[in-house]
Design a protein around this motif. Structure first.
Motif, PDB file in Angstrom:
ATOM      1  N   UNK A  52     -11.119  14.053 -17.635  1.00 27.84           N
ATOM      2  CA  UNK A  52     -11.191  12.707 -17.070  1.00 27.84           C
ATOM      3  C   UNK A  52     -11.935  11.810 -18.058  1.00 27.84           C
ATOM      4  N   UNK A  53     -11.360  10.641 -18.379  1.00 27.84           N
ATOM      5  CA  UNK A  53     -12.013   9.665 -19.241  1.00 27.84           C
ATOM      6  C   UNK A  53     -12.784   8.696 -18.354  1.00 27.84           C
ATOM      7  N   UNK A  54     -14.094   8.567 -18.601  1.00 25.43           N
ATOM      8  CA  UNK A  54     -14.983   7.778 -17.742  1.00 25.43           C
ATOM      9  C   UNK A  54     -15.734   6.753 -18.580  1.00 25.43           C
ATOM     10  N   UNK A  55     -15.848   5.554 -18.043  1.00 29.67           N
ATOM     11  CA  UNK A  55     -16.696   4.514 -18.630  1.00 29.67           C
ATOM     12  C   UNK A  55     -17.963   4.476 -17.792  1.00 29.67           C
ATOM     13  N   UNK A 114     -14.158   4.222 -28.487  1.00 30.33           N
ATOM     14  CA  UNK A 114     -12.828   3.635 -28.630  1.00 30.33           C
ATOM     15  C   UNK A 114     -13.006   2.138 -28.805  1.00 30.33           C
ATOM     16  N   UNK A 115     -12.704   1.644 -29.980  1.00 31.70           N
ATOM     17  CA  UNK A 115     -12.961   0.234 -30.259  1.00 31.70           C
ATOM     18  C   UNK A 115     -14.463   0.003 -30.281  1.00 31.70           C
ATOM     19  N   UNK A 116     -14.937  -0.952 -29.495  1.00 33.17           N
ATOM     20  CA  UNK A 116     -16.371  -1.248 -29.427  1.00 33.17           C
ATOM     21  C   UNK A 116     -17.049  -0.601 -28.223  1.00 33.17           C
ATOM     22  N   UNK A 117     -16.286   0.114 -27.400  1.00 28.69           N
ATOM     23  CA  UNK A 117     -16.823   0.667 -26.160  1.00 28.69           C
ATOM     24  C   UNK A 117     -17.051   2.171 -26.258  1.00 28.69           C
ATOM     25  N   UNK A 118     -18.055   2.651 -25.517  1.00 23.55           N
ATOM     26  CA  UNK A 118     -18.347   4.080 -25.439  1.00 23.55           C
ATOM     27  C   UNK A 118     -17.787   4.638 -24.140  1.00 23.55           C
ATOM     28  N   UNK A 119     -17.161   5.793 -24.221  1.00 20.75           N
ATOM     29  CA  UNK A 119     -16.586   6.471 -23.073  1.00 20.75           C
ATOM     30  C   UNK A 119     -17.048   7.919 -23.089  1.00 20.75           C
ATOM     31  N   UNK A 120     -16.833   8.601 -21.974  1.00 20.15           N
ATOM     32  CA  UNK A 120     -17.164  10.012 -21.868  1.00 20.15           C
ATOM     33  C   UNK A 120     -15.966  10.760 -21.308  1.00 20.15           C
ATOM     34  N   UNK A 121     -15.766  11.978 -21.775  1.00 16.44           N
ATOM     35  CA  UNK A 121     -14.721  12.834 -21.228  1.00 16.44           C
ATOM     36  C   UNK A 121     -15.405  13.994 -20.510  1.00 16.44           C
ATOM     37  N   UNK A 122     -15.078  14.156 -19.237  1.00 14.52           N
ATOM     38  CA  UNK A 122     -15.599  15.236 -18.410  1.00 14.52           C
ATOM     39  C   UNK A 122     -14.440  16.067 -17.889  1.00 14.52           C
ATOM     40  N   UNK A 123     -14.708  17.280 -17.537  1.00 11.65           N
ATOM     41  CA  UNK A 123     -13.732  18.070 -16.787  1.00 11.65           C
ATOM     42  C   UNK A 123     -13.802  17.605 -15.332  1.00 11.65           C
TER      43      UNK A 123
END
Length: 97
Positions: free
Chosen positions: A12-15, A78-87
């Protein structure tokens, strides 16, 4: 940019939501800020497969507000934003309004 990234399997990609920069009109330095344990789901993978090959559906969907664990996840930019990937199984819950 994040809409183009489709996570694989049960990821899951989360902001992550950001903590307010000011409390009572006083500006706090970024190092003093705390991370909120809330985020918004941006994208989800198709799910994982069980032993028989059946697809196990995801527990969250795009746009859900979720409760995140204090540690874990992979941080990506991604670009200027930070995201997190979780299971999917690592997310603690869905926050309802």
């Amino acid at each position: 940019m994040a809409k183009r990234l489709v996570p694989l399997l049960d990821r899951v990609l989360v902001k992550r939501l950001e903590a307010p920069k000011s409390i009572g009109g006083i500006l706090l330095p970024e190092s003093a800020g705390t991370k909120l344990n809330e985020g918004t789901v941006v994208s989800v993978g198709p799910g994982r497969r069980d032993k028989d090959g059946s697809l196990i559906p995801m527990g969250v969907s795009t746009g859900d507000k979720v409760l995140l664990p204090q540690y874990g996840g992979s941080e990506i930019k991604l670009g200027d934003d930070d995201y997190f990937i979780f299971r999917d199984e690592d997310l603690l819950g869905i926050l309802k309004d």
